[in-house]
Design an enzyme around this catalytic site. Structure first.
Site, PDB file in Angstrom:
ATOM      1  N   PRO A  74       1.013  -1.201   0.266  1.00  0.00           N
ATOM      2  CA  PRO A  74      -0.325  -0.102  -0.070  1.00  0.00           C
ATOM      3  C   PRO A  74       0.949   1.277   0.074  1.00  0.00           C
ATOM      4  O   PRO A  74       1.740   1.314   0.560  1.00  0.00           O
ATOM      5  CB  PRO A  74      -1.002   0.063   1.424  1.00  0.00           C
ATOM      6  CG  PRO A  74      -0.239  -0.997   2.173  1.00  0.00           C
ATOM      7  CD  PRO A  74       0.802  -2.128   1.312  1.00  0.00           C
ATOM      8  N   GLY A  78       2.358   4.190  -4.833  1.00  0.00           N
ATOM      9  CA  GLY A  78       1.771   5.040  -5.730  1.00  0.00           C
ATOM     10  C   GLY A  78       1.080   4.330  -6.897  1.00  0.00           C
ATOM     11  O   GLY A  78       1.536   4.674  -8.267  1.00  0.00           O
ATOM     12  N   ASP A 114      11.696  -5.725  21.559  1.00  0.00           N
ATOM     13  CA  ASP A 114      12.847  -6.064  20.711  1.00  0.00           C
ATOM     14  C   ASP A 114      13.063  -8.028  20.527  1.00  0.00           C
ATOM     15  O   ASP A 114      13.897  -8.001  20.278  1.00  0.00           O
ATOM     16  CB  ASP A 114      13.717  -5.658  21.831  1.00  0.00           C
ATOM     17  CG  ASP A 114      13.796  -4.221  22.456  1.00  0.00           C
ATOM     18  OD1 ASP A 114      13.597  -3.643  21.112  1.00  0.00           O
ATOM     19  OD2 ASP A 114      13.754  -3.615  23.575  1.00  0.00           O
ATOM     20  N   GLU A 149      16.641   2.136  26.508  1.00  0.00           N
ATOM     21  CA  GLU A 149      17.134   2.881  25.017  1.00  0.00           C
ATOM     22  C   GLU A 149      18.816   3.222  25.500  1.00  0.00           C
ATOM     23  O   GLU A 149      19.120   2.814  24.434  1.00  0.00           O
ATOM     24  CB  GLU A 149      16.864   4.312  25.402  1.00  0.00           C
ATOM     25  CG  GLU A 149      15.217   4.098  25.516  1.00  0.00           C
ATOM     26  CD  GLU A 149      14.953   2.864  24.033  1.00  0.00           C
ATOM     27  OE1 GLU A 149      15.603   2.989  22.955  1.00  0.00           O
ATOM     28  OE2 GLU A 149      13.337   2.217  23.372  1.00  0.00           O
TER      29      GLU A 149
END
Ligand code: ADP
Ligand code: MG
Ligand code: ZN
Length: 594
Positions: free
Chosen positions: A194, A197, A490, A415
């Site tokens: 999707p 174009g 993760d 993080e």
């Protein structure tokens, strides 16, 4: 009321007027002088009347002096006696009634009126209410006066464009092709994820060829009444044949073109009928007529094979996700109306958006402009677009989400773990940005900037990615000695990657270079690329062991790296808690070596 109806009505009124006019002229010609009744009686008695014509109350009399008079008599019994004794010639005419057109109107008028009202109501229903418009195709014709879409508006799909050039040349001059005996496909099927174009390309083909473009979505064919879809298909092709050369575009063809007999129950009769009609229409016309049908889908795997048979959608064009160069070009197309800050390099954004479709990039450009406007900037800067990229990728930031101090600390270490493992692993992509601002479903995000689009990936690079993915959990383990649920994503991505390495890339030393799984990422390409298992239980067990082994060793590697750089981990986490978002420059100040 349309023009034709109006003309007809005006004509009718004119004819009516003419008839009335002629009638009055013809009656005027013989119009005699009127005479009062008493005078008429007197003259009758005096014998001056030679003949009378009686019609109801009207008496027309020829006088002996040659003149004509007319008089109106009351109900007078004496009149006949006087008339008879006068010796005048008496003629009596029956009541003629109203003229023919009046009686016609009296007799037929109500019926005509009812028919007229009925036609009017039917027309209104057809144009206004969808329910009564069931058989019409609903295809929208693209307005030729509005700006045409051309190939210049589509980027990053060069191969697909090349495939379509021939179609354009044919649509531009069908006769030339016919003369040379060239065989032109009737139908082209565009396959791709999707937002890559496909619709845009179809429009561009029509735009380049300068032919009408009729667009309809497969889901428009599927209505609540049986037979409606089929009639819409018929209508669409009829419309197309009347306007050659032209392009018919069927979007989301999988809505009608699903493998027949695949559904449950009888609810699929309608879709099957529609599909059958589509097949009949595809077979029924000759591409020489100048009608080309382009269909698009992102589910090539579910299409009925009958659709792909020769003479139907036998030409297939794959419209893939754009690569880094394509993404840069797409960004350039959509940035043409945007005021960009001078240093904004599109390539940098393109590099940071692997997996983005053209539609995602368009969205990114818009979001970036909105964000810049919200912050009263005169131009859109790189940082605005990076913000927009994260938003498109992960959903909007949830700054308002309340994060407890403990949660924030957890997320910061998690993080920082990802980022630090990334920085410390030579084969990993460079770390771009780390944030603990919650976004979408994620509490934080570490983003990487792949150096270049890699088409083949080394085993070591993939192992590094697994280690980086496990870095978050490894940090939590090291610092807190316990886990949160934040690492489930993760673990999932690391496991999926490991499985692909084992089953598709043959990167397991135990199993060797055997293709065990065809993979499912490209399921839009065709139904035969599904992932069916082709190995036995014993092999399955070995695969599971190998996958687990790869993920585990990645985890251990990450933990080891973090353990030897514990001080850096603390520093980075502290920085994150303070600033919430840190970037490449900040890491460099942390570790000049990286
Ligand atoms: P699809 O039909 O494949 O789902 P669309 O053609 O509807 O995708 O694309 C949606 C929008 O995304 C387009 O209107 C355009 O703005 C943008 N877009 C998608 N692909 C491209 C591309 N290759 N080049 C330029 N813009 C694109
Ligand atoms: Mg589309
Ligand atoms: Zn994580």
């Amino acid at each position: 009321m349309n023009q034709r109806n109006r003309n007809f009505l005006v004509g009718l009124i004119l004819v009516g007027l003419a008839i009335v006019l002629m009638n009055s002229i013809s009656s005027q010609k013989t119009a005699p002088k009127e005479m009062v009744y008493s005078e008429f009686l007197r003259q009758l008695r005096e014998g001056k009347v030679s003949a009378v014509v009686m019609e109801e109350q009207r008496i027309e009399a020829d006088m002996k002096d040659g003149t004509q008079v007319v008089s109106y008599a009351p109900e007078d019994k004496n009149l006949l006696v006087v008339l008879r004794s006068s010796g005048a010639k008496i003629t009596v005419r029956p009541d003629q009634g109203p003229p023919w057109y009046v009686s016609l109107l009296i007799h037929w008028g109500p019926i005509l009126l009812i028919i007229g009202v009925w036609i009017f109501v039917m027309r209104r229903m057809q144009s206004g209410n969808r329910m009564f418009n069931v058989g019409k195709s609903k295809a929208r014709r693209m307005d030729e006066t509005t700006k045409r879409t051309t190939f210049a508006d589509v980027a990053g799909v060069e191969e697909a464009k090349e495939e379509l050039v021939e179609i354009i040349q044919f649509l531009k001059d069908p006769t030339k092709f016919k003369k040379l005996g060239g065989k032109i496909p009737k139908g082209v099927l565009m396959l791709g994820p999707p937002g890559t174009g496909k619709t845009l390309l179809a429009k561009a083909v029509a735009g380049e060829a300068e032919v009408p473009f009729y667009s309809i979505s497969g889901s428009d064919f599927v209505e609540m009444f049986v037979g409606v879809g089929a009639s819409r298909v018929r209508d669409l092709f009829e419309e197309g044949r009347k306007n050659t050369p032209c392009l018919l575009f069927i979007d989301e063809i999988d809505a009608v073109g699903r493998h027949r007999g695949a559904g449950l129950g009888s609810g699929h009769d309608e879709r099957e009928q529609t599909l059958n009609q589509l097949l009949v229409e595809m077979d029924g016309f000759d591409s020489g007529e100048g009608v080309i049908v382009i269909a698009a889908t992102n589910r090539g795997d579910v299409l009925d094979p009958a659709l792909l048979r020769p003479g139907r959608f036998d030409r297939q064009v794959v419209v893939p996700l754009p690569d880094v160069k394509g993404r840069e070009q797409i960004l350039a197309i959509h940035s043409s109306h945007v005021k960009l800050a001078e240093n904004t390099e599109l390539l940098k954004i393109a590099k940071g958006t692997p997996g983005f479709s053209g539609a995602d990039l368009h969205n990114l450009v818009n979001e970036g402009a909105l964000y810049a406007a919200r912050h009263n900037k005169d131009s859109v800067e790189l940082s605005d677009r990076e913000w927009a990229r994260d938003k498109v990728m992960m959903g909007p930031e949830r700054r308002s989400m309340l994060m407890s101090e403990e949660e924030k600390r957890n997320t910061a270490y998690h993080e920082a773990g990802h980022a630090l493992v990334g920085i410390l692993t030579p084969k990993s992509d460079p770390v771009h940005k780390v944030t603990i601002i919650p976004r979408g479903m994620a509490l934080g995000l570490t983003s990487f900037l792949p150096n270049e689009e890699m088409h083949s990936q080394e085993k070591e690079y993939l192992l590094a990615r697994i280690a980086v993915a496990m870095g978050g959990r490894a940090a939590e383990d090291l610092i807190f000695g316990e886990f949160t649920t934040g690492a489930s994503g993760d673990i999932q991505s690391a496991t999926q990657l490991a499985r692909r390495m084992v089953c598709q890339y043959g990167m397991s030393e135990v199993l060797g270079p055997v293709m065990l799984d065809k993979g499912e990422q490209q399921h839009f390409l065709g139904r035969d690329i599904g992932s069916d298992r082709q190995y036995g239980e014993a092999t399955a067990e070995v695969i599971d062991q190998e996958v687990a082994q790869m993920v585990k060793s990645g985890y251990l590697k990450a933990k080891e790296l973090l353990a030897t750089n514990l001080e850096k981990l603390h520093q980075m986490a502290k920085m994150l808690i303070e600033k919430e978002t840190i970037s490449q420059e900040d890491f460099q100040s942390l570790m000049p070596s990286a």
